[in-house]
Scaffold this motif. Structure first.
Motif, PDB file in Angstrom:
ATOM      1  N   GLU A 273       3.838  -0.067  -1.313  1.00 49.03           N
ATOM      2  CA  GLU A 273       3.245  -1.341  -1.315  1.00 49.03           C
ATOM      3  C   GLU A 273       1.926  -1.146  -0.176  1.00 49.03           C
ATOM      4  OE1 GLU A 273       6.270  -0.642  -0.986  1.00 49.03           O
ATOM      5  OE2 GLU A 273       7.580  -2.040  -2.374  1.00 49.03           O
ATOM      6  N   ALA A 274       2.112  -0.492   0.825  1.00 51.68           N
ATOM      7  CA  ALA A 274       0.969  -0.582   1.791  1.00 51.68           C
ATOM      8  C   ALA A 274      -0.042   0.423   1.344  1.00 51.68           C
ATOM      9  CB  ALA A 274       1.807   0.207   2.998  1.00 51.68           C
ATOM     10  N   ARG A 275       0.438   1.338   0.308  1.00 48.36           N
ATOM     11  CA  ARG A 275      -0.809   2.137  -0.192  1.00 48.36           C
ATOM     12  C   ARG A 275      -1.757   1.239  -1.016  1.00 48.36           C
ATOM     13  NH1 ARG A 275       2.147   8.208  -0.610  1.00 48.36           N
ATOM     14  NH2 ARG A 275       1.983   8.580   1.518  1.00 48.36           N
ATOM     15  N   VAL A 276      -0.960   0.543  -1.811  1.00 47.46           N
ATOM     16  CA  VAL A 276      -1.770  -0.559  -2.558  1.00 47.46           C
ATOM     17  C   VAL A 276      -2.579  -1.420  -1.693  1.00 47.46           C
ATOM     18  CG1 VAL A 276      -1.602  -2.372  -4.308  1.00 47.46           C
ATOM     19  CG2 VAL A 276      -0.402  -0.422  -4.611  1.00 47.46           C
ATOM     20  N   ALA A 277      -2.023  -1.958  -0.782  1.00 50.72           N
ATOM     21  CA  ALA A 277      -2.677  -2.760   0.228  1.00 50.72           C
ATOM     22  C   ALA A 277      -3.843  -2.315   0.938  1.00 50.72           C
ATOM     23  CB  ALA A 277      -1.643  -3.425   1.244  1.00 50.72           C
ATOM     24  N   TYR A 282     -10.076  -1.198   1.211  1.00 53.45           N
ATOM     25  CA  TYR A 282     -11.357  -0.535   0.732  1.00 53.45           C
ATOM     26  C   TYR A 282     -12.144  -0.852  -0.131  1.00 53.45           C
ATOM     27  CZ  TYR A 282     -10.174   2.430   4.892  1.00 53.45           C
ATOM     28  OH  TYR A 282      -9.776   3.038   6.055  1.00 53.45           O
ATOM     29  N   ARG A 283     -11.243  -1.214  -1.354  1.00 51.22           N
ATOM     30  CA  ARG A 283     -11.875  -1.735  -2.536  1.00 51.22           C
ATOM     31  C   ARG A 283     -12.568  -2.987  -2.687  1.00 51.22           C
ATOM     32  NH1 ARG A 283     -10.657  -5.235  -6.469  1.00 51.22           N
ATOM     33  NH2 ARG A 283      -8.706  -5.675  -5.644  1.00 51.22           N
ATOM     34  N   THR A 284     -12.307  -3.889  -1.737  1.00 54.56           N
ATOM     35  CA  THR A 284     -12.775  -4.992  -1.523  1.00 54.56           C
ATOM     36  C   THR A 284     -14.010  -5.365  -0.443  1.00 54.56           C
ATOM     37  OG1 THR A 284     -11.109  -5.876  -0.450  1.00 54.56           O
ATOM     38  CG2 THR A 284     -11.223  -6.496  -2.943  1.00 54.56           C
ATOM     39  N   GLY A 285     -13.692  -4.161   0.494  1.00 53.96           N
ATOM     40  CA  GLY A 285     -14.407  -4.291   1.799  1.00 53.96           C
ATOM     41  C   GLY A 285     -13.946  -5.350   2.463  1.00 53.96           C
ATOM     42  N   THR A 286     -12.937  -5.834   2.523  1.00 53.31           N
ATOM     43  CA  THR A 286     -12.150  -6.817   3.620  1.00 53.31           C
ATOM     44  C   THR A 286     -11.810  -6.055   4.800  1.00 53.31           C
ATOM     45  OG1 THR A 286     -11.286  -7.749   1.668  1.00 53.31           O
ATOM     46  CG2 THR A 286     -10.297  -8.456   3.922  1.00 53.31           C
ATOM     47  N   PHE A 287     -12.308  -6.600   5.844  1.00 59.70           N
ATOM     48  CA  PHE A 287     -12.233  -5.946   7.297  1.00 59.70           C
ATOM     49  C   PHE A 287     -12.617  -4.661   7.595  1.00 59.70           C
ATOM     50  CE2 PHE A 287      -9.785  -3.823  10.717  1.00 59.70           C
ATOM     51  CZ  PHE A 287      -9.968  -4.853  11.683  1.00 59.70           C
ATOM     52  N   ASP A 292     -15.154   3.072  -2.252  1.00 61.29           N
ATOM     53  CA  ASP A 292     -14.402   3.029  -3.503  1.00 61.29           C
ATOM     54  C   ASP A 292     -13.511   4.518  -3.685  1.00 61.29           C
ATOM     55  OD1 ASP A 292     -15.038   0.680  -4.277  1.00 61.29           O
ATOM     56  OD2 ASP A 292     -17.000   1.307  -5.489  1.00 61.29           O
ATOM     57  N   ALA A 293     -14.366   5.677  -2.985  1.00 65.25           N
ATOM     58  CA  ALA A 293     -13.473   6.699  -3.008  1.00 65.25           C
ATOM     59  C   ALA A 293     -12.139   6.699  -2.143  1.00 65.25           C
ATOM     60  CB  ALA A 293     -14.532   7.888  -2.334  1.00 65.25           C
ATOM     61  N   THR A 294     -12.380   6.050  -1.072  1.00 64.99           N
ATOM     62  CA  THR A 294     -11.246   6.190  -0.197  1.00 64.99           C
ATOM     63  C   THR A 294      -9.758   5.264  -0.955  1.00 64.99           C
ATOM     64  OG1 THR A 294     -12.278   6.379   1.658  1.00 64.99           O
ATOM     65  CG2 THR A 294      -9.976   5.480   1.992  1.00 64.99           C
ATOM     66  N   ALA A 295     -10.388   3.960  -1.510  1.00 60.45           N
ATOM     67  CA  ALA A 295      -9.697   3.189  -2.048  1.00 60.45           C
ATOM     68  C   ALA A 295      -9.024   3.816  -3.357  1.00 60.45           C
ATOM     69  CB  ALA A 295     -10.503   1.841  -2.788  1.00 60.45           C
ATOM     70  N   ARG A 296      -9.780   4.427  -3.933  1.00 55.05           N
ATOM     71  CA  ARG A 296      -9.263   5.375  -5.142  1.00 55.05           C
ATOM     72  C   ARG A 296      -8.097   6.276  -4.663  1.00 55.05           C
ATOM     73  NH1 ARG A 296     -13.340   7.627  -9.935  1.00 55.05           N
ATOM     74  NH2 ARG A 296     -12.184   9.316 -10.625  1.00 55.05           N
TER      75      ARG A 296
END
Length: 372
Positions: A273-277, A282-287, A292-296
Motif C-alpha cells: 500500500e505504501a508503494r502505491v501511495a 510522484y505521479r501527481t507531484g503532491t508535496f 513519472d519515472a520514479t512513480a512508474r
C-alpha cells in the motif's frame, strides 16, 4: 583437580545404578553421553534428511524432554511429515508433535527471550504446538478441520512463551475463521501480544482502536500510541498507518512531510500500500516534484506484489509513455490481471486500450498476461 588420562581410565570410573539416585540425574548423565541428537542435527543441516531420521528417532526414544527429547521428537515429526518415513506416517508424526508440545513447562528452562526483531523464534514445545494448530486448522495430514482443537494448540504455544501465537489467535477470532466472530476476544489476544512487544499485534490493537468494532470504542490517541510502539520495531504496517494519519489529520495534525517520510519508510520495508501511495505522490507531484519515472518504478514494484491499484496505475503510465517507453501490450496485460483481482475500472480501460492496439499488439498482450 586431575583429568582422566584416556579411555582405560574412563572405563574405571564407577557408575552407580540409576535406581539408586534421582532419575533426573541419570537422564542428565545419559544426555551428556548422547551422540544421536547432535548427529541428527549435523545430517539435517547438510540436507541428508533420510539419514538424519533414525538418529532423531533414537534420541527421542532415549532422552527425556528436559534433555533434548522434545527437540528430537519435533524433528522426527518434521521429517515424517515431509515423507521421509515408511509409508503413511502422519499418525506417528502427530504423536511426536504432541509429545514435544506437551513438554513439562518450566519457565526458566524453556521460555525463549522474545526478540521483537525475530518474533518467530521459538522453543521445541512452542514450534510443535504451532504446527499442531496449523494442522487442525487446515485439516491436513489425515486430520479433519477442528478449530477448537487448533485454538487449543495455539493457546498452548502462547502459554509456553511463543508470543506470535497471540496474533494467530486474534486473527482467528477477529475474522471468524471457522468460529463465530468475536472482536472482544480478538482484541484481548492482540493486546496480550502487544504488551509483550509483538509489533504485528500492536498494529492490530491500533487498527481496532482506530476503526472501532463491536464492544471496542474508537480511541484515536491510543491507536496512534500503539502504532508508535510498533514503529519502534520498524514495522511497515505501523509506518503506513501513521503516514495515513498524518496525511488525513486523523488523530494527529496534518503534516505532509512526515506522511511522505513514513510512506517511504514503509515502502522500503515492503509495504504494498505504501508503494502505491509513494507512486501517487510522484505521479501527481503532491508535496514532491512530479517524477513519472520514479512513480512508474514504485507502481511496478506494487504490481509485482499483487496490488490491483498498483497494476492499474502502472498500466496507465505504460499506455501513455509516461516515465518511460510506451508499451501497450504490457499495459493491457497488467490491466487484465488487475481486472481479475477486482479492479472495476480495469475492464473499461482495457476496452479503451484495445482500440489503440494492432493485431500484433494484442497477440503480445495475451502472451504477456499469461506470464504475469
Amino acid at each position: 583437580m586431575s583429568l582422566l588420562g584416556g579411555p582405560s581410565e574412563l572405563a574405571q570410573v564407577p557408575h552407580s545404578s540409576a535406581t539408586s539416585r534421582s532419575s533426573y540425574v541419570a537422564a542428565a548423565e545419559y544426555a551428556m553421553r548422547d551422540t544421536d541428537l547432535p548427529m541428527g542435527f549435523a545430517l539435517f543441516d547438510q540436507g541428508r534428511y533420510a539419514e538424519a531420521l533414525p538418529y532423531f528417532e533414537n534420541a527421542a526414544k532415549n532422552l527425556t524432554n528436559l534433555n533434548g527429547g522434545d527437540e528430537a521428537a519435533l524433528f522426527v515429526a518434521k521429517l515424517l511429515l515431509a515423507g521421509f518415513g515408511k509409508g503413511d506416517e502422519n499418525k506417528r508424526a502427530i504423536e511426536a508433535l504432541k509429545r514435544a508440545a506437551l513438554t513439562n513447562y518450566v519457565e526458566r528452562f524453556h521460555l525463549p527471550v522474545f526478540d521483537p526483531a525475530n518474533p518467530e523464534m521459538n522453543t521445541a514445545s512452542g514450534e510443535a504446538a504451532m504446527m499442531l494448530g496449523a494442522i487442525y486448522q487446515q485439516g491436513s495430514y489425515g486430520t479433519r478441520v477442528d478449530m477448537e482443537e487448533a485454538c487449543r494448540w495455539y493457546r498452548r504455544a502462547a502459554f509456553v512463551g511463543h508470543v506470535a501465537a497471540y496474533k494467530t489467535l486474534g486473527d482467528i477470532e477477529y475474522f471468524g475463521l471457522g468460529i463465530p466472530r468475536d472482536p472482544k476476544a480478538a482484541f484481548a489476544d492482540y493486546k496480550r501480544g502487544a504488551t509483550r512487544h509483538l509489533a504485528s499485534a500492536q498494529v492490530a490493537v491500533g487498527d481496532m482502536l482506530h476503526d472501532g468494532d463491536d464492544g471496542i470504542a474508537v480511541d484515536l490517541p491510543r491507536a496512534i500510541a500503539w502504532y508508535r510502539e510498533a514503529l519502534k520495531h520498524d514495522d511497515p504496517d505501523a509506518a503506513y498507518a501513521l503516514a495515513m494519519a498524518y496525511e488525513s489529520g486523523k488523530g494527529v495534525p496534518v503534516d505532509r512531510e512526515v506522511a511522505f517520510g513514513l510512506y517511504r519508510r514503509a515502502a522500503l520495508k515492503g509495504s504494498i500500500e505504501a508503494r502505491v501511495a509513494i507512486g501517487d505522490y510522484y505521479r501527481t507531484g503532491t508535496f514532491v516534484p512530479r517524477d513519472d519515472a520514479t512513480a512508474r518504478r514504485w507502481f511496478e514494484l506494487a504490481s509485482q506484489q499483487g496490488s490491483p491499484d498498483g497494476m492499474f496505475n502502472y498500466a496507465a503510465l505504460l499506455a501513455n509513455g509516461r516515465g518511460g517507453e510506451r508499451d501497450l501490450p504490457r499495459a493491457w496485460a497488467w490491466l487484465k490481471v488487475a481486472a481479475a483481482k477486482g479492479k472495476q475500472e480495469a475492464a473499461t480501460a482495457m476496452a479503451v486500450l484495445e482500440a489503440r492496439m494492432t493485431a500484433d499488439d494484442k497477440k503480445k498482450a495475451l502472451a504477456l498476461s499469461g506470464a504475469l
